[in-house]
Design an enzyme around this catalytic site. Sequence first.
Site, PDB file in Angstrom:
ATOM      1  N   SER A 238       0.851  -1.180   0.000  1.00 48.11           N
ATOM      2  CA  SER A 238       0.000   0.000   0.000  1.00 48.11           C
ATOM      3  C   SER A 238       0.890   1.234   0.000  1.00 48.11           C
ATOM      4  CB  SER A 238      -0.900  -0.021   1.248  1.00 48.11           C
ATOM      5  OG  SER A 238      -1.768   1.092   1.279  1.00 48.11           O
ATOM      6  N   CYS A 239       0.296   2.398  -0.307  1.00 46.77           N
ATOM      7  CA  CYS A 239       1.063   3.659  -0.293  1.00 46.77           C
ATOM      8  C   CYS A 239       0.046   4.791  -0.205  1.00 46.77           C
ATOM      9  CB  CYS A 239       1.949   3.768  -1.523  1.00 46.77           C
ATOM     10  SG  CYS A 239       1.053   3.752  -3.101  1.00 46.77           S
ATOM     11  N   GLY A 240       0.331   5.916  -0.861  1.00 46.78           N
ATOM     12  CA  GLY A 240      -0.608   7.020  -0.848  1.00 46.78           C
ATOM     13  C   GLY A 240      -1.773   6.828  -1.793  1.00 46.78           C
ATOM     14  N   GLY A 242      -1.488   4.146  -4.561  1.00 45.01           N
ATOM     15  CA  GLY A 242      -1.329   2.932  -5.357  1.00 45.01           C
ATOM     16  C   GLY A 242      -0.191   2.947  -6.350  1.00 45.01           C
ATOM     17  N   TRP A 267      -3.904   4.741   0.775  1.00 45.73           N
ATOM     18  CA  TRP A 267      -4.292   5.664   1.841  1.00 45.73           C
ATOM     19  C   TRP A 267      -5.282   6.728   1.368  1.00 45.73           C
ATOM     20  CZ3 TRP A 267      -3.731   4.214   6.544  1.00 45.73           C
ATOM     21  CH2 TRP A 267      -4.053   5.113   7.571  1.00 45.73           C
TER      22      TRP A 267
END
Length: 291
Positions: A238-240, A242, A267
């Site tokens: 996961s990240c901000g 994708g 996120w």
Amino acid sequence: MPEHSPFIISSEQLAAELGSPELRIVDASFYLPAQKRDADAEYAAGHLPGAVRFDHDKVADHSTDLPHMVPSPDVFADAVGRMGIRETDRIVIYDGPGIFSAPRAWWLFRTMGARNVFVLDGGLDGWKAEGRPLETAVPRPQPVVFQPTFDADRVIDIESMRKIVENGSRQVADARSSGRFSGTEAEPRQGLRSGHMPGARNLPSGAFAERGRLKPLSELRTLIREAGIDLDRPVVTSCGSGITAAIITLALESLGHSDNALYDGSWTEWGALPDTPVVTGPPSDKSVQDQ
């Protein structure tokens, strides 16, 4: 000699292959506002010979307000088919700085069924620094048919993510910065809570490369293990939004870890919802939870 990822191609290797009939080069550059770079303008000013432009926000699911979400297989196949790319081609993907947005396109092409897909080490910046050829002419490839074979297990949606966080069935690796992960830095997007999912581990995306080149396998393995990720268990990245989550995916796959998936909403989705659990502080803390 240190061992490197089988999914990375050097500029020397690519330069030697230019003009090969089954080679397809893809510029998948993408930038955040803070980077102050314009991917389309840079492509127009000079791109690798024959490179087509892949826009993450155009080849996407436009039925949602979330950015650059995975499109349907038919939408993806139509878009890349018009770029002259078949699923059987040898596909080399690059971005500006090196290991930033190219891994997302690499992951997406593979998720849609392409197998012979690579990321250019050093990216456009490295290619330019070495004085290698560029062109400004926009390629006009003959449209072809890309036959998609979509692997839905590689993409995690919000409902699946809720269950994973609740039952701990998969490890969660978060590629955001340590400040955003711990909640000491505000999110760059308006309206998002700060912090991370309960149980998540922090693997900032910038740690995987040096000067735009992916680190050797031994260093990738150490990074991942030191973050508390067990390479014998399944992982969700996961990240901000994708994009940089796929850098962790690239590292995992490079190490032979295939039981992984990417949380597409990341996120931007999780941090905006009012009822998703969010914790602050480093993962080893008894973190404060906001429900």
